[in-house]
Design an enzyme around this catalytic site. Sequence first.
Site, PDB file in Angstrom:
ATOM      1  N   GLY A 192       8.762   4.394   0.891  1.00  0.00           N
ATOM      2  CA  GLY A 192       9.042   5.405   1.366  1.00  0.00           C
ATOM      3  C   GLY A 192      10.426   5.306   1.742  1.00  0.00           C
ATOM      4  O   GLY A 192      10.681   3.378   0.948  1.00  0.00           O
ATOM      5  N   ALA A 193      11.381   6.190   1.953  1.00  0.00           N
ATOM      6  CA  ALA A 193      12.118   5.807   2.208  1.00  0.00           C
ATOM      7  C   ALA A 193      12.997   5.289   2.934  1.00  0.00           C
ATOM      8  O   ALA A 193      14.131   4.679   2.651  1.00  0.00           O
ATOM      9  CB  ALA A 193      13.043   7.668   2.701  1.00  0.00           C
ATOM     10  N   SER A 194      12.591   4.582   4.132  1.00  0.00           N
ATOM     11  CA  SER A 194      12.963   3.438   4.929  1.00  0.00           C
ATOM     12  C   SER A 194      12.489   2.023   4.909  1.00  0.00           C
ATOM     13  O   SER A 194      12.829   1.036   5.083  1.00  0.00           O
ATOM     14  CB  SER A 194      12.643   3.495   6.144  1.00  0.00           C
ATOM     15  N   GLY A 195      11.342   2.089   3.485  1.00  0.00           N
ATOM     16  CA  GLY A 195      10.536   0.671   3.478  1.00  0.00           C
ATOM     17  C   GLY A 195       9.651   0.792   2.482  1.00  0.00           C
ATOM     18  O   GLY A 195       8.904   1.872   2.284  1.00  0.00           O
ATOM     19  N   ILE A 240       0.423  -1.224   0.325  1.00  0.00           N
ATOM     20  CA  ILE A 240      -0.214  -0.115   0.210  1.00  0.00           C
ATOM     21  C   ILE A 240       1.141   1.606  -0.297  1.00  0.00           C
ATOM     22  O   ILE A 240       0.443   2.430   0.300  1.00  0.00           O
ATOM     23  CB  ILE A 240      -0.560   0.010   1.262  1.00  0.00           C
ATOM     24  N   GLY A 241       2.597   0.999  -0.173  1.00  0.00           N
ATOM     25  CA  GLY A 241       3.055   2.198   0.137  1.00  0.00           C
ATOM     26  C   GLY A 241       4.571   2.195   0.228  1.00  0.00           C
ATOM     27  O   GLY A 241       4.234   0.696  -0.112  1.00  0.00           O
ATOM     28  N   ASP A 286      11.408  14.216  10.725  1.00  0.00           N
ATOM     29  CA  ASP A 286      11.042  14.201  10.189  1.00  0.00           C
ATOM     30  C   ASP A 286       9.334  14.232   9.775  1.00  0.00           C
ATOM     31  O   ASP A 286       8.359  13.500   9.523  1.00  0.00           O
ATOM     32  CB  ASP A 286      11.420  12.761   9.237  1.00  0.00           C
ATOM     33  N   LYS A 329       5.448  -2.419   7.987  1.00  0.00           N
ATOM     34  CA  LYS A 329       7.083  -1.915   7.283  1.00  0.00           C
ATOM     35  C   LYS A 329       7.968  -2.847   7.231  1.00  0.00           C
ATOM     36  O   LYS A 329       8.727  -3.013   8.483  1.00  0.00           O
ATOM     37  CB  LYS A 329       6.841  -1.033   7.737  1.00  0.00           C
TER      38      LYS A 329
END
Length: 982
Positions: A700-703, A697-698, A821, A719
């Site tokens: 990002g920079a971390s996972g 479902i998504g 962040d 995640k």
Amino acid sequence: MPSLSPLPFLLSLFFLPHLSLSLSLSREGLSLLQAKNSLADPGDALSDWNPLDSTPCNWTGVTCGSASLAVTSLDLSGLDLAGPFPSALCRLPHLSFLSLASNELNDTLPSSSLLGCSSLAYLDLSQNSFVGPLPTSLPSILPDLVHLDLESNNFSGDIPPSFGQFPRLRILSLVANQLTGPVPSFLSNVTSLRELNLSYNPFSPSPFPVSFANLTQLRILWLAGCNLVGPVPPDLGRLSSLVNLDLAYNSLSGPIPESITGLSSAVQIELYVNSLSGTLPRGLSNLTALRFFDASVNKLSGHLPEDIFLAPNLANLQLYENNLVGLIPRSISRCKNLADLRLFSNQLDGPLPSDFGKHFPLGFIDLSDNFLSGEIPASICDGGVLSELLLLNNSFSGSLPQSLGRCTSLTRVRLPNNRLSGEVPPAFWGLPHVWLLELSGNFFSGSISPAISGAANLSMLLISDNQFSGPIPEEIGALSNLFEFSASNNMLSGPLPLGLRYLTKLGELDLHNNSLSGELPQRILSWKKLSQLNLADNDISGGIPPELGVLPVLNYLDLSGNRLSGEIPMELQNLKLIEFNLSNNQLSGGLPPLLATQTYQNSFLGNPGLCGEWTGFCPSPRGVNPDRHVFVWLLRSVFILASLVLLTGAAWFYRRYRNLKKAALGTDNPEWKLTSFYKLGFSEEEILASLDEDNVIGSGASGQVYKVVLGNGETVAVKKLWGTSKKNDIFQSFGDGFEAEVEMLGKIRHKNIVKLWCCCTNLDSKLLVYEYMPNGSLGDQLHGAKGGLLDWRTRYKIALDAAEGLSYLHHDCLPPIVHRDVKSNNILLDAEFGAKVSDFGVAKTIGKGPKSMSVIAGSCGYIAPEYAYTLRVTEKSDIYSFGVVILELVTGKFPMDPELGETDLAQWVCSTMEQKGVESVIDPRLGLCFEEEIRKVLDVGLLCTNFLPPNRPPMRTVVKLLLDVAPVNKLKPPLKDLNPSP
């Protein structure tokens, strides 16, 4: 003669060598050990300071004189040492150099702690946590001091008058403290000064000290953010040795004095973000060393003087956001070193000189938001180093010069909202390093060249509102980095190229209002990041591919105004859509049950054969044919039988797939470790079995994030952190203390912090299991097509919830946690639109004081100015970022919205309010019912984004200020009737 006892003799042989080694360590070595014992050394950085050594000269940070072996220099910077100033170091009689920078030293710094350090010539205590007043006796205690750096601490109060009595001081830096009182004129008594930096302190409003003109040896003068008011004194021109002058971020007014042209040695002059007015002084060509001149964001008016471009070394000229008028002088062509030119947001008009760029190495040009006209000069990239070409919102006309197709150094091109026409040169489409190509709002014609396949770095292709025609070339499928393709309101024709389905990073595809035909592409499961698909008002036919319904983050789907036929796939009801429109097609059959709600009641209009649940939506049958009934019954029977066979096969396949998945993930591997923070109703095997691409479902920079529906009916978000091969590896952010950090986060118990259920780890993978937030992120809800659904009451409650979550992190956690962040995409919304802070991928505990980081963490538009400047982590950085979130909620704009030009949201709000009033920054979708409350919340956002960190209120105060806007007991339930159950 008596005989000697053998035991004492043997003991003496054993102890004497060690005793002699200990006694041989110099007195200086013992003083160093005493200093070490007074400090906390969590990283064991001073482990080689060994009391058994004969000399300390080989110890970490220690330098001795070549002849005397006396300690002359001590550099302990960046070792994470904590505690008060180690006064034992002042027992080193020959110590002339001492640096304790970038540690966590705290407490006050009394003059007595430095007694005995009279030989010091260099003292650097910057980026620590010292508090209280500056030591008043420093000039008398340290008479030989040449370099004093106390930058980035928490010293407060006035600068003591004694600081004007240093006999030999050359460099004084007090930047980024909490010093008050006026900027002291008595510092002009230190005539030996070469560098003076008092920037970013909350001094009381005071004029520029005229007496500073007596510092004739001064080479660097930095007074940015010092609350200076009044005019720039003409005496400033007497500083003939000055190389760098920074007076930015003050409230200086009046004209720039003509005498500034007397700064004959100046290389850099920064006067931006003041209230300077009048015209630029003539005679700037006398500044023969000048390379950087920045007077942007003032109220300067008049014409650009011809001679400003005759300064032979001028490389960087920034005069943006002023009221400059007239032509750009032809003398610019004689500026041989000009590399960076920023004149955007003025009132400049007329054409650019025909040889613009021919004789200087132009690398960056921004002339946006002016009234410039004429053609883009063919010589603009003749220097061969042009990387950014920004000419948006002008009146440039004519065609793009062919020479731009050879400008391979370009990385960003923004030419929207001009009057450019003709065909785009084929080579221009394929520039290899361009990541943003924006040509919207012009009169370009012709086709998109197949040469676009060479644009390997292209991420955003924005060509809407032109007259492009012909097919979209198949070669567009080679753009592996393409995220946004917007070509609406053109005359493109032909089918959608099959190559589109290979664009795995595609996030937004907007081709509405063209003449595209053919069918929608099949096999589009690679569009895992697609959130917006708009193909409305074309001539597309055929059916809707069911694969659209399994795209994990698709929330905007508009296929209206085409010739689509057949039934609406059941899979579409799996999507969480904020915009959904299939109107004016030729669809038929029934509606998927979850789409047959009032939420989507206007999504299917103009489809005569489509059946729904609303009166009058379908034409009433006039008669019933019994033969048709039999046929329908037989057809349904066949369909049911086929479905049973299909389901049985699917179940068998799923079991096989699940076993293979377990084997691949190593679920049977005994190395998997589950760390839970709550009583769990699931196991790691159940989590691991659900980590397939269909549940993403998504990302990002971390996972990567998965939605996992558990056997007990609950839903969690998982995640999976990127592996160590990733550049932005989460493990690198956490360092070796990953488990300790996760355990710390697992102990957080607050209603406005996303709940971390557990984590699963083995040697290769790390999984974080969070509570699932069904309404996604604030960023998605606020900036999606239906951002208007977030009415003011809902936005206000989201701001309050997020503030309470951050307040808990800053004030109620031990040690305090800095998120680092904070942004709208990291504020998640539950089923009732309650807000919770999430994503602690780069969070840090700050212990007893600030900590300096090696790299900047955070997101563009949210990063506090001083964080980028000092890399210093404090809770004030989070407060600034949260202030940007408030401004997002009030304005409805992105932090780096293209409409804002090259400024960020905080700067845009301030400048727009000053020029047009507060009404011009409020999101028009909010209406005026709560204007007073909106203004008060806007004020809180502006407080949080104050340029000076000490002026930003702590999060506890932010919560109180928000509560004072509208008490909680007066809040209406948010979105109560906007999403009724079906």
